[in-house]
Design an enzyme around this catalytic site. Sequence first.
Site, PDB file in Angstrom:
ATOM      1  N   TYR A  53       0.821  -1.209   0.000  1.00 48.53           N
ATOM      2  CA  TYR A  53       0.000   0.000   0.000  1.00 48.53           C
ATOM      3  C   TYR A  53       0.857   1.262   0.000  1.00 48.53           C
ATOM      4  CZ  TYR A  53      -3.239   3.623   1.220  1.00 48.53           C
ATOM      5  OH  TYR A  53      -3.968   4.779   1.190  1.00 48.53           O
ATOM      6  N   TRP A  57       1.170   5.685  -1.696  1.00 45.85           N
ATOM      7  CA  TRP A  57       0.866   6.659  -2.754  1.00 45.85           C
ATOM      8  C   TRP A  57       1.894   6.663  -3.875  1.00 45.85           C
ATOM      9  CZ3 TRP A  57      -2.054  11.574  -3.336  1.00 45.85           C
ATOM     10  CH2 TRP A  57      -3.329  11.489  -2.762  1.00 45.85           C
TER      11      TRP A  57
HETATM   12  N1  LIG Z   1      -2.059   8.648  12.272  1.00 50.35           N
HETATM   13  C1  LIG Z   1      -2.452   8.657  10.990  1.00 50.35           C
HETATM   14  N2  LIG Z   1      -1.872   7.823  10.120  1.00 50.35           N
HETATM   15  C2  LIG Z   1      -2.249   7.839   8.834  1.00 50.35           C
HETATM   16  C3  LIG Z   1      -3.256   8.726   8.395  1.00 50.35           C
HETATM   17  C4  LIG Z   1      -3.870   9.584   9.342  1.00 50.35           C
HETATM   18  O1  LIG Z   1      -4.788  10.358   9.019  1.00 50.35           O
HETATM   19  N3  LIG Z   1      -3.430   9.527  10.630  1.00 50.35           N
HETATM   20  N4  LIG Z   1      -3.615   8.732   7.075  1.00 50.35           N
HETATM   21  C5  LIG Z   1      -3.412   7.518   6.326  1.00 50.35           C
HETATM   22  C6  LIG Z   1      -3.598   7.738   4.899  1.00 50.35           C
HETATM   23  S1  LIG Z   1      -5.069   8.451   4.439  1.00 50.35           S
HETATM   24  C7  LIG Z   1      -2.695   7.359   3.969  1.00 50.35           C
HETATM   25  S2  LIG Z   1      -3.134   7.451   2.316  1.00 50.35           S
HETATM   26  C8  LIG Z   1      -1.404   6.791   4.333  1.00 50.35           C
HETATM   27  C9  LIG Z   1      -0.261   7.235   3.404  1.00 50.35           C
HETATM   28  O2  LIG Z   1       0.813   6.373   3.528  1.00 50.35           O
HETATM   29  P1  LIG Z   1       1.843   6.137   2.341  1.00 50.35           P
HETATM   30  O3  LIG Z   1       1.181   6.319   1.022  1.00 50.35           O
HETATM   31  O4  LIG Z   1       2.547   4.864   2.576  1.00 50.35           O
HETATM   32  O5  LIG Z   1       2.847   7.362   2.576  1.00 50.35           O
HETATM   33  P2  LIG Z   1       3.929   8.021   1.620  1.00 50.35           P
HETATM   34  O6  LIG Z   1       4.821   8.829   2.467  1.00 50.35           O
HETATM   35  O7  LIG Z   1       3.248   8.715   0.487  1.00 50.35           O
HETATM   36  O8  LIG Z   1       4.738   6.768   1.095  1.00 50.35           O
HETATM   37  C10 LIG Z   1       5.040   6.548  -0.223  1.00 50.35           C
HETATM   38  C11 LIG Z   1       6.449   5.992  -0.312  1.00 50.35           C
HETATM   39  O9  LIG Z   1       6.689   5.594  -1.652  1.00 50.35           O
HETATM   40  C12 LIG Z   1       7.985   6.051  -2.056  1.00 50.35           C
HETATM   41  N5  LIG Z   1       7.919   6.250  -3.519  1.00 50.35           N
HETATM   42  C13 LIG Z   1       7.497   7.333  -4.200  1.00 50.35           C
HETATM   43  N6  LIG Z   1       7.562   7.115  -5.524  1.00 50.35           N
HETATM   44  C14 LIG Z   1       8.021   5.874  -5.694  1.00 50.35           C
HETATM   45  C15 LIG Z   1       8.292   5.073  -6.858  1.00 50.35           C
HETATM   46  O10 LIG Z   1       8.126   5.484  -7.989  1.00 50.35           O
HETATM   47  N7  LIG Z   1       8.729   3.803  -6.622  1.00 50.35           N
HETATM   48  C16 LIG Z   1       8.933   3.307  -5.380  1.00 50.35           C
HETATM   49  N8  LIG Z   1       9.359   2.062  -5.261  1.00 50.35           N
HETATM   50  N9  LIG Z   1       8.720   4.056  -4.271  1.00 50.35           N
HETATM   51  C17 LIG Z   1       8.257   5.309  -4.428  1.00 50.35           C
HETATM   52  C18 LIG Z   1       8.208   7.318  -1.283  1.00 50.35           C
HETATM   53  O11 LIG Z   1       9.594   7.586  -1.157  1.00 50.35           O
HETATM   54  C19 LIG Z   1       7.514   7.022   0.048  1.00 50.35           C
HETATM   55  O12 LIG Z   1       8.401   6.481   0.986  1.00 50.35           O
HETATM   56  O13 LIG Z   1      -1.092   7.140   5.681  1.00 50.35           O
HETATM   57  C20 LIG Z   1      -2.120   6.766   6.597  1.00 50.35           C
HETATM   58  N10 LIG Z   1      -1.657   6.976   7.957  1.00 50.35           N
HETATM   59  N1  LIG Z   2      -0.694  18.496   1.750  1.00 54.90           N
HETATM   60  C1  LIG Z   2      -1.221  17.255   1.820  1.00 54.90           C
HETATM   61  N2  LIG Z   2      -2.442  17.006   1.305  1.00 54.90           N
HETATM   62  C2  LIG Z   2      -2.980  15.755   1.397  1.00 54.90           C
HETATM   63  C3  LIG Z   2      -2.260  14.685   1.987  1.00 54.90           C
HETATM   64  C4  LIG Z   2      -0.969  14.983   2.533  1.00 54.90           C
HETATM   65  O1  LIG Z   2      -0.283  14.104   3.094  1.00 54.90           O
HETATM   66  N3  LIG Z   2      -0.488  16.259   2.434  1.00 54.90           N
HETATM   67  N4  LIG Z   2      -2.806  13.420   2.032  1.00 54.90           N
HETATM   68  C5  LIG Z   2      -3.885  13.114   1.088  1.00 54.90           C
HETATM   69  C6  LIG Z   2      -4.592  11.900   1.524  1.00 54.90           C
HETATM   70  S1  LIG Z   2      -3.820  10.412   1.329  1.00 54.90           S
HETATM   71  C7  LIG Z   2      -5.852  11.910   2.008  1.00 54.90           C
HETATM   72  S2  LIG Z   2      -6.602  10.432   2.402  1.00 54.90           S
HETATM   73  C8  LIG Z   2      -6.585  13.161   2.222  1.00 54.90           C
HETATM   74  C9  LIG Z   2      -7.207  13.121   3.617  1.00 54.90           C
HETATM   75  O2  LIG Z   2      -8.248  13.994   3.772  1.00 54.90           O
HETATM   76  P1  LIG Z   2      -8.914  14.112   5.231  1.00 54.90           P
HETATM   77  O3  LIG Z   2      -8.965  12.807   5.888  1.00 54.90           O
HETATM   78  O4  LIG Z   2     -10.196  14.826   5.068  1.00 54.90           O
HETATM   79  O5  LIG Z   2      -7.851  15.079   5.913  1.00 54.90           O
HETATM   80  P2  LIG Z   2      -7.238  15.250   7.367  1.00 54.90           P
HETATM   81  O6  LIG Z   2      -6.253  16.364   7.189  1.00 54.90           O
HETATM   82  O7  LIG Z   2      -6.747  13.979   7.951  1.00 54.90           O
HETATM   83  O8  LIG Z   2      -8.442  15.732   8.245  1.00 54.90           O
HETATM   84  C10 LIG Z   2      -9.151  16.908   7.956  1.00 54.90           C
HETATM   85  C11 LIG Z   2      -9.664  17.522   9.193  1.00 54.90           C
HETATM   86  O9  LIG Z   2     -10.723  16.761   9.750  1.00 54.90           O
HETATM   87  C12 LIG Z   2     -10.914  17.235  11.059  1.00 54.90           C
HETATM   88  N5  LIG Z   2     -11.263  16.167  11.977  1.00 54.90           N
HETATM   89  C13 LIG Z   2     -10.500  15.177  12.465  1.00 54.90           C
HETATM   90  N6  LIG Z   2     -11.235  14.390  13.303  1.00 54.90           N
HETATM   91  C14 LIG Z   2     -12.475  14.923  13.299  1.00 54.90           C
HETATM   92  C15 LIG Z   2     -13.701  14.586  13.943  1.00 54.90           C
HETATM   93  O10 LIG Z   2     -13.823  13.620  14.690  1.00 54.90           O
HETATM   94  N7  LIG Z   2     -14.768  15.401  13.698  1.00 54.90           N
HETATM   95  C16 LIG Z   2     -14.713  16.477  12.875  1.00 54.90           C
HETATM   96  N8  LIG Z   2     -15.804  17.194  12.661  1.00 54.90           N
HETATM   97  N9  LIG Z   2     -13.570  16.808  12.258  1.00 54.90           N
HETATM   98  C17 LIG Z   2     -12.485  16.041  12.457  1.00 54.90           C
HETATM   99  C18 LIG Z   2      -9.663  17.906  11.515  1.00 54.90           C
HETATM  100  O11 LIG Z   2      -9.900  19.293  11.593  1.00 54.90           O
HETATM  101  C19 LIG Z   2      -8.707  17.593  10.390  1.00 54.90           C
HETATM  102  O12 LIG Z   2      -7.740  18.576  10.283  1.00 54.90           O
HETATM  103  O13 LIG Z   2      -5.701  14.279   2.146  1.00 54.90           O
HETATM  104  C20 LIG Z   2      -4.878  14.262   0.971  1.00 54.90           C
HETATM  105  N10 LIG Z   2      -4.213  15.533   0.878  1.00 54.90           N
HETATM  106 MO   LIG Z   3      -4.998   8.775   2.191  1.00 50.69          MO
END
Ligand SMILES: Nc1nc2c(c(=O)[nH]1)N[C@H]1C(S)=C(S)[C@@H](COP(=O)(O)OP(=O)(O)OC[C@H]3O[C@@H](n4cnc5c(=O)[nH]c(N)nc54)[C@H](O)[C@@H]3O)O[C@H]1N2
Ligand SMILES: Nc1nc2c(c(=O)[nH]1)N[C@H]1C(S)=C(S)[C@@H](COP(=O)(O)OP(=O)(O)OC[C@H]3O[C@@H](n4cnc5c(=O)[nH]c(N)nc54)[C@H](O)[C@@H]3O)O[C@H]1N2
Ligand SMILES: [Mo]
Length: 768
Positions: A110, A112
């Site tokens: 898993y 991005w």
């Molecule tokens: N506490 C907490 N944890 C969370 C979340 C949260 O809200 N709270 N959000 C979750 C969510 S929504 C997500 S999507 C995940 C994200 O978690 P990830 O998608 O695993 O996070 P990234 O840092 O984007 O990791 C991508 C990795 O791929 C590598 N990479 C980039 N391009 C390439 C490529 O072309 N080839 C290869 N082999 N590697 C590459 C980058 O160097 C990086 O280390 O985290 C989750 N974790």
């Molecule tokens: N710059 C940047 N942009 C990103 C990403 C990144 O790593 N960096 N990650 C991308 C990814 S993988 C994803 S999945 C999306 C995630 O998109 P989201 O999951 O929507 O984003 P978050 O920033 O985790 O949360 C948004 C806000 O939700 C609110 N929140 C948290 N818990 C609660 C709750 O219980 N109740 C209410 N009402 N509000 C709450 C908080 O204010 C928080 O800041 O963002 C994407 N966009």
């Molecule tokens: Mo995500």
Amino acid sequence: MPATRYTMSHWGTYEIHQGRRGPRLKGLEADPDPSPIGLHMLAPEIAASRVRRPAIRQSWLEQGPGARPDLRGREAFVEVDWDTAFALVGNELDRVRRDHGNAAIFGGSYGWASAGRFHHAQSQLHRFLNTIGGYVAHRDSYSLAAASVLLPHVVAPMHWLMTHHNSWDDLAENCDLFLTFGGVPAKNAQVSQSGVGRHHLRAGLRQMASAGVEFVNVSPVASNLETGGPVDWIPVRPGGDTALMLALAHELHRLGAHDTAFLQRYCTGWERFEPYLTGAADGTPKTADWAAPLCAVPADRIRALAARMVGKRVMINSAWALQRAQHGEQPFWMVVTLAAMLGQIGLPGGGFGVGYGAENMLGSPHAQLKGPSLPQGRNPVSAFIPVARIADMLLNPGAAFRYDGAEYRYPDIRLIYWAGGNPYHHHQDLARLERAWQKPDTIIVHEQAWTATARRADIVLPVSMSHERADIGYATLDSVLVATQPVCPPVGAAKSDYEIFSGIAAQMGVADRFTEGRSTAEWLRHLYDELRPHWAEAGIVLPDYDSFVDRGLFDLSDRAPHTRIMLSEFRADPQANPLSTPSGRIEIFSETIAAMDLHDCKGHPMWLAPREWLGGGDQTYPLHLISDQPERRLHSQLDPSPHSRGGKIAGREAAALHPDEAARRGLVHGQVVEVFNARGRCLAGLSIDPGVAPGCLRLATGAWFDPDPETGLERHGNPNVLTADVPASELSQGCSAHSCLVDLRAAQDLSPVKAFDGPEFATAPAPG
Ligand SMILES: Nc1nc2c(c(=O)[nH]1)N[C@H]1C(S)=C(S)[C@@H](COP(=O)(O)OP(=O)(O)OC[C@H]3O[C@@H](n4cnc5c(=O)[nH]c(N)nc54)[C@H](O)[C@@H]3O)O[C@H]1N2
Ligand SMILES: Nc1nc2c(c(=O)[nH]1)N[C@H]1C(S)=C(S)[C@@H](COP(=O)(O)OP(=O)(O)OC[C@H]3O[C@@H](n4cnc5c(=O)[nH]c(N)nc54)[C@H](O)[C@@H]3O)O[C@H]1N2
Ligand SMILES: [Mo]
């Protein structure tokens, strides 16, 4: 050579300019709001973080698979040449599939990865593993598992909903009140998975504000909705939203403001939900007075908000964060139910949103076209896991789990293969993951940088970054198709994932099947040529491949940008255009889910208290941790960049706290604090912020995991040492990172951050 050359990333499309001191990146001319994140891809700090040559963990190299798994992350690496690396990987894959079968290979991988359609790391990995007999896959995402499993039962598949939101222009024109739970964070809409051409969100919100749309933000964080105009901020207790939504529903019902004709014609199950709402079913009417102590919003304020919704065109939105929590299905089901009660689904300016602001694509006016994609072949292995159950799988081989109503068993994994993700970024309770990570014989990782995951692998293969590769860039619902060009050669000996898998496939005797005889350049031409007839059907005539590469960018912004209204066809004729739910209607009560007989997700949306939240009465850990998405990077990607580091405090991730909470603890802005609970502790730099509700601590994800090997203290501010590794529910098994309590105190141990230092090498790395 094209006139302008381009590169594309998840955070934008950039023009490549030749400066006196080498190449520079500039935001796309046509992008109204380019993200600064991508400008830092070429920073020397990023180059310094890179994996330069294939590297093997010393004990694994000397003693073979399974040697000293406890030393993963603590031991030196030995650098080897590519041929040695290909042979080691090929032989080990052969051993595992021969002795244990392909169901012992976890290739879920898993993450991005990077933008760019051909070089998409997971597609490359899955195609390669399918070539050699398959792998254990994962389902859903950390982003959206609760929603992705729930919503097909209730209204439509999540990916369909994401690409059909009412567009910003419609909202400016037709919406009166935009009610959002969790804001519409501009920081998040910098990003879209697979890339961005034009950033829409800031202009969209401004346009709405100048048109006079009223905004209400129910959120623990105020700054997640900035429109340039007034916003009514209602701080809510995290995890309490469903109670608040039920009270809004109760109040609308009490006022007789619910649209019974809509509920009858377009929905099913209202009559099963209504007695729950009124209390006829369980003796508890879901009134504002009932909800107030749960959601920490005063009852008068709830009633006033409900009254404000009556007689207006209302768009109700939820951030994805709300479903990344225990019982995260419920608030999403309630958003749909509330919108159904208002009866405006399918109308201009009204209905519901499930993630405005989460990514750039939500609310985009651009056409939906299928982009180029690498065929992945067929996976003969049927075993899979819900994505966030990786530690459960590794710790409990053979154990049963439920998922979307069926029962499955965890496979017994001997080999993990990861390309394009960072589990030591994304997973919860990292101390538990560290224990689980010791189970497999072998862990192979393709990485660009010495991330925590790379440092905990046995075999690390260095990968080029997207700006070092030619590719085809196309982002969902966006406006450009880009022939990306390398800005510079790969750092060190890095290769693309494709070149690496081609090398391993040759070693294993399956090169022809994997490559189909094509070089990278030939694949790009092939994928493009396959795309042309598809787009021609949509009336878009693409130039031939060489002209496309010459031009560099094909702009689609004038082709059918249109005002989109979600579910308007369904509304116009629900018989002719039924939903894909069992009833063809919006299911306020789902017979399918009810029949699963789950304890944590019933037949209709309801209030189910999270196990870990501030409403539980236990004061041991009195702060709710919001680990949201970071503003200055994408997850862990580019964390070493000056932009990301510029947001840190005293070199650690910033932890934002309300001034009253800081004062009560005698803490001041800028000092290093220790955030802790029973699962772990980390250091962070304190930021005092009146825009964070009292009782909450906001610590964004993505600081590179940096535990002190002696004390276990995480030194950099990675919130996943604190979060719990428990599922949202038995329905979805989704990530529930947002249900987490902590406390904080002044830090005693100010150990320096070593996250970016890279591993030790057993022999001096070769120069270059
Ligand atoms: N506490 C907490 N944890 C969370 C979340 C949260 O809200 N709270 N959000 C979750 C969510 S929504 C997500 S999507 C995940 C994200 O978690 P990830 O998608 O695993 O996070 P990234 O840092 O984007 O990791 C991508 C990795 O791929 C590598 N990479 C980039 N391009 C390439 C490529 O072309 N080839 C290869 N082999 N590697 C590459 C980058 O160097 C990086 O280390 O985290 C989750 N974790
Ligand atoms: N710059 C940047 N942009 C990103 C990403 C990144 O790593 N960096 N990650 C991308 C990814 S993988 C994803 S999945 C999306 C995630 O998109 P989201 O999951 O929507 O984003 P978050 O920033 O985790 O949360 C948004 C806000 O939700 C609110 N929140 C948290 N818990 C609660 C709750 O219980 N109740 C209410 N009402 N509000 C709450 C908080 O204010 C928080 O800041 O963002 C994407 N966009
Ligand atoms: Mo995500």
